[in-house]
Design a protein around this motif. Structure first.
Motif, PDB file in Angstrom:
ATOM      1  N   ARG A   1     -12.045  -6.507  10.345  1.00  0.00           N
ATOM      2  CA  ARG A   1     -10.752  -6.786  10.950  1.00  0.00           C
ATOM      3  C   ARG A   1      -9.801  -7.349   9.891  1.00  0.00           C
ATOM      4  N   THR A   2      -8.519  -7.061  10.068  1.00  0.00           N
ATOM      5  CA  THR A   2      -7.520  -7.747   9.254  1.00  0.00           C
ATOM      6  C   THR A   2      -7.652  -9.247   9.501  1.00  0.00           C
ATOM      7  N   PRO A   3      -7.700 -10.079   8.465  1.00  0.00           N
ATOM      8  CA  PRO A   3      -7.848 -11.526   8.652  1.00  0.00           C
ATOM      9  C   PRO A   3      -6.813 -12.111   9.609  1.00  0.00           C
ATOM     10  N   ASP A   4      -7.251 -13.094  10.380  1.00  0.00           N
ATOM     11  CA  ASP A   4      -6.416 -13.635  11.456  1.00  0.00           C
ATOM     12  C   ASP A   4      -5.080 -14.176  10.965  1.00  0.00           C
ATOM     13  N   HIS A   5      -5.069 -14.843   9.810  1.00  0.00           N
ATOM     14  CA  HIS A   5      -3.804 -15.434   9.366  1.00  0.00           C
ATOM     15  C   HIS A   5      -2.762 -14.372   9.046  1.00  0.00           C
ATOM     16  N   ILE A   6      -3.204 -13.177   8.693  1.00  0.00           N
ATOM     17  CA  ILE A   6      -2.282 -12.072   8.432  1.00  0.00           C
ATOM     18  C   ILE A   6      -1.721 -11.540   9.748  1.00  0.00           C
ATOM     19  N   VAL A   7      -2.596 -11.355  10.727  1.00  0.00           N
ATOM     20  CA  VAL A   7      -2.153 -10.909  12.050  1.00  0.00           C
ATOM     21  C   VAL A   7      -1.189 -11.934  12.655  1.00  0.00           C
ATOM     22  N   ASP A   8      -1.533 -13.197  12.526  1.00  0.00           N
ATOM     23  CA  ASP A   8      -0.687 -14.260  13.084  1.00  0.00           C
ATOM     24  C   ASP A   8       0.707 -14.239  12.459  1.00  0.00           C
ATOM     25  N   ALA A   9       0.785 -13.948  11.175  1.00  0.00           N
ATOM     26  CA  ALA A   9       2.086 -13.903  10.506  1.00  0.00           C
ATOM     27  C   ALA A   9       2.956 -12.781  11.056  1.00  0.00           C
ATOM     28  N   ALA A  10       2.337 -11.633  11.364  1.00  0.00           N
ATOM     29  CA  ALA A  10       3.100 -10.533  11.942  1.00  0.00           C
ATOM     30  C   ALA A  10       3.580 -10.880  13.347  1.00  0.00           C
ATOM     31  N   VAL A  11       2.716 -11.500  14.134  1.00  0.00           N
ATOM     32  CA  VAL A  11       3.096 -11.908  15.493  1.00  0.00           C
ATOM     33  C   VAL A  11       4.250 -12.913  15.439  1.00  0.00           C
ATOM     34  N   LYS A  12       4.139 -13.865  14.531  1.00  0.00           N
ATOM     35  CA  LYS A  12       5.200 -14.870  14.392  1.00  0.00           C
ATOM     36  C   LYS A  12       6.514 -14.214  13.986  1.00  0.00           C
ATOM     37  N   ALA A  13       6.441 -13.258  13.066  1.00  0.00           N
ATOM     38  CA  ALA A  13       7.659 -12.569  12.638  1.00  0.00           C
ATOM     39  C   ALA A  13       8.328 -11.860  13.801  1.00  0.00           C
ATOM     40  N   LEU A  14       7.535 -11.227  14.635  1.00  0.00           N
ATOM     41  CA  LEU A  14       8.088 -10.560  15.808  1.00  0.00           C
ATOM     42  C   LEU A  14       8.726 -11.564  16.762  1.00  0.00           C
ATOM     43  N   ARG A  15       8.041 -12.653  17.000  1.00  0.00           N
ATOM     44  CA  ARG A  15       8.577 -13.661  17.925  1.00  0.00           C
ATOM     45  C   ARG A  15       9.796 -14.373  17.337  1.00  0.00           C
ATOM     46  N   ASP A  16       9.880 -14.419  16.008  1.00  0.00           N
ATOM     47  CA  ASP A  16      11.025 -15.038  15.355  1.00  0.00           C
ATOM     48  C   ASP A  16      12.225 -14.100  15.266  1.00  0.00           C
ATOM     49  N   GLY A  17      12.049 -12.868  15.733  1.00  0.00           N
ATOM     50  CA  GLY A  17      13.179 -11.942  15.768  1.00  0.00           C
ATOM     51  C   GLY A  17      13.321 -11.044  14.563  1.00  0.00           C
ATOM     52  N   GLN A  18      12.238 -10.872  13.799  1.00  0.00           N
ATOM     53  CA  GLN A  18      12.293  -9.974  12.641  1.00  0.00           C
ATOM     54  C   GLN A  18      12.132  -8.531  13.121  1.00  0.00           C
ATOM     55  N   HIS A  19      13.203  -8.024  13.737  1.00  0.00           N
ATOM     56  CA  HIS A  19      13.147  -6.715  14.398  1.00  0.00           C
ATOM     57  C   HIS A  19      14.053  -5.676  13.747  1.00  0.00           C
ATOM     58  N   GLY A  20      14.795  -6.068  12.731  1.00  0.00           N
ATOM     59  CA  GLY A  20      15.810  -5.164  12.190  1.00  0.00           C
ATOM     60  C   GLY A  20      15.437  -4.538  10.865  1.00  0.00           C
ATOM     61  N   TYR A  21      16.402  -3.780  10.327  1.00  0.00           N
ATOM     62  CA  TYR A  21      16.231  -3.188   8.999  1.00  0.00           C
ATOM     63  C   TYR A  21      16.069  -4.281   7.939  1.00  0.00           C
ATOM     64  N   THR A  22      15.371  -3.939   6.881  1.00  0.00           N
ATOM     65  CA  THR A  22      15.330  -4.784   5.686  1.00  0.00           C
ATOM     66  C   THR A  22      15.856  -3.953   4.518  1.00  0.00           C
ATOM     67  N   ALA A  23      15.905  -4.561   3.349  1.00  0.00           N
ATOM     68  CA  ALA A  23      16.266  -3.800   2.150  1.00  0.00           C
ATOM     69  C   ALA A  23      15.281  -2.650   1.956  1.00  0.00           C
ATOM     70  N   ALA A  24      15.772  -1.547   1.459  1.00  0.00           N
ATOM     71  CA  ALA A  24      14.923  -0.362   1.306  1.00  0.00           C
ATOM     72  C   ALA A  24      13.737  -0.625   0.390  1.00  0.00           C
ATOM     73  N   ASN A  25      13.902  -1.505  -0.585  1.00  0.00           N
ATOM     74  CA  ASN A  25      12.809  -1.768  -1.528  1.00  0.00           C
ATOM     75  C   ASN A  25      11.910  -2.921  -1.088  1.00  0.00           C
ATOM     76  N   GLY A  26      12.164  -3.509   0.094  1.00  0.00           N
ATOM     77  CA  GLY A  26      11.317  -4.574   0.606  1.00  0.00           C
ATOM     78  C   GLY A  26      12.013  -5.920   0.586  1.00  0.00           C
ATOM     79  N   ILE A  27      11.549  -6.832   1.429  1.00  0.00           N
ATOM     80  CA  ILE A  27      12.163  -8.156   1.470  1.00  0.00           C
ATOM     81  C   ILE A  27      11.907  -8.875   0.144  1.00  0.00           C
ATOM     82  N   PRO A  28      12.875  -9.635  -0.346  1.00  0.00           N
ATOM     83  CA  PRO A  28      12.719 -10.274  -1.664  1.00  0.00           C
ATOM     84  C   PRO A  28      11.465 -11.140  -1.777  1.00  0.00           C
ATOM     85  N   ALA A  29      11.145 -11.904  -0.733  1.00  0.00           N
ATOM     86  CA  ALA A  29       9.983 -12.791  -0.809  1.00  0.00           C
ATOM     87  C   ALA A  29       8.692 -12.001  -1.023  1.00  0.00           C
TER      88      ALA A  29
END
Length: 397
Positions: free
Chosen positions: A44-72
């Motif tokens: 399985r994908t490690p839990d802390h990775i899954v949790d980060a994706a869930v948090k991003a969704l709940r935090d509203g990370q639903h839109g476009y990003t830069a084509a080359n990826g988020i800076p962080a």
């Protein structure tokens, strides 16, 4: 009547997915199928990775990003390369892509056209040749031989270069063989390529964190003399058990980076936003799951190699990387693809015939040990039963 351009008539596929579909169909019929075919970790994908994706969704990370990826995330990739390989990389040369295949697709598309030669490993990942042929370029196989421990030969590879060569594709640790090319051989190849600054290099290092017996991974990034034309392919799929997340990253030379960014804008806009935050957690969070997974693969590697070498007509050298064995079945009494097909249909064991990875794959099959030790041992027992029954009577086609 509809017609398509010629390139689409030349395009191939990855037969591992065809075998996977057939294995799933048999399982749906109630068959007990053991899949040693598909190249994906069974963890399985490690839990802390899954949790980060869930948090991003709940935090509203639903839109476009830069084509080359988020800076962080690009910064995290650069920091990870420095941590693991002690190589400085600018985040401004990192691009986040939806899976490793996108990097090879883009590089081959960028350099491939009629009248051009592109070198690729054979046996090797089948999409290399498929995409080369799609562009109209001439595919030139680099022989990957068992007697060379499935490492490429620098001398042989350099001997294949022509004035028409535009791109060379390298892969170590390698799919499907598990071969790892030693540093001395890479040194020789790089020295030879120094005389051909017009040739771009695509280094597929997606299995770079999966080497065994204390063998270090030698990245082509460590050679400054080729950095200005080196494209590095890597990602999260194998290292973090994230195949379905479709997350890859690449490092491009400055002269090509903006071309790749524009291709991203035209083709996929950007990578899934929440998945990028998962990738960030993977690189910046605890790495113990990576070590544990590789240690388990190492344990399974020993089981696979010992078991395969006990089968009638089969021999297997010990792979040094990735999670594949590439046993020689030339004395087993079957063509490789016929053997793979019959093992699936009659014994419920899914493996991949060597010819699916190139002309030099005949006489071999790929066995993935990305399955549990228990299932691997069950599969080996079934293979032993099949070959014991058929080894003395089967005739090669």
């Amino acid at each position: 009547m509809l017609t398509t351009i010629a390139g689409f008539d030349r395009i191939g596929e990855e037969n591992a997915f065809t075998v996977l579909a057939r294995a799933n169909a048999l399982a749906a019929e109630g068959r007990d199928v053991i899949n040693l075919g598909i190249g994906q970790p069974d963890f399985r994908t490690p839990d802390h990775i899954v949790d980060a994706a869930v948090k991003a969704l709940r935090d509203g990370q639903h839109g476009y990003t830069a084509a080359n990826g988020i800076p962080a995330l690009r910064e995290a990739v650069a920091a990870d390369v420095h941590r693991r390989l002690d190589i400085e990389v600018s985040p401004e040369l990192v691009i986040i892509v939806p899976g490793g295949k996108i990097t090879m697709f883009s590089a081959i598309l960028m350099f491939g056209e009629p009248g051009v030669d592109i070198l690729y490993p054979d046996p090797g990942f089948p999409i290399y040749r498929s995409m080369i042929e799609f562009t109209g370029a001439r595919p030139v196989p680099i022989p990957i031989r068992e007697e060379n421990d499935f490492a490429f030969s620098a001398e042989e590879t350099l001997g294949l270069l022509t004035p028409q060569t535009r791109l060379i594709i390298l892969n170590s640790p390698a799919n499907p063989t598990g071969g790892v090319t030693p540093k001395a051989e890479i040194d020789k190849l790089v020295a030879g390529l120094a005389e051909r600054p017009d040739i771009a290099i695509l280094s597929d290092e997606i299995y770079g964190q999966m080497t065994y017996d204390g063998l270090p991974h030698v990245s082509l990034l460590s050679y400054p003399e080729i950095r200005d034309r080196l494209i590095l392919l890597d990602g999260w799929s194998k290292t973090y058990a994230m195949t379905g997340w479709r997350m890859g990253w690449a490092i491009w030379p400055p002269a090509l980076y903006d071309k790749m960014r524009k291709l991203a804008v035209n083709a996929w806009s950007c990578v899934n936003s929440a998945a990028q935050f998962a990738g960030l957690a993977a690189l910046t969070g605890p790495q113990d799951s990576v070590g544990a997974m590789v240690a388990e693969f190492d344990r399974r590697r020993a089981i696979v190699v010992e078991g395969l070498n006990k089968l009638p007509g089969v021999s297997c050298i010990t792979p040094k990387g990735a999670f594949y064995a590439f046993p020689n079945v030339s004395e087993a009494g079957f063509k490789a693809k016929d053997l793979a097909s019959r093992l699936l249909e009659e014994e419920g064991v899914a493996i991949i015939g060597g010819p699916d990875f190139g002309v030099l794959g005949e006489g071999y099959v790929r066995v993935s040990y990305a399955n549990s030790a228990e299932n691997i041992e069950r599969a080996l027992a079934r293979m032993a039963d099949f070959l014991t029954r058929n080894h003395n009577t089967a005739a090669a086609e």
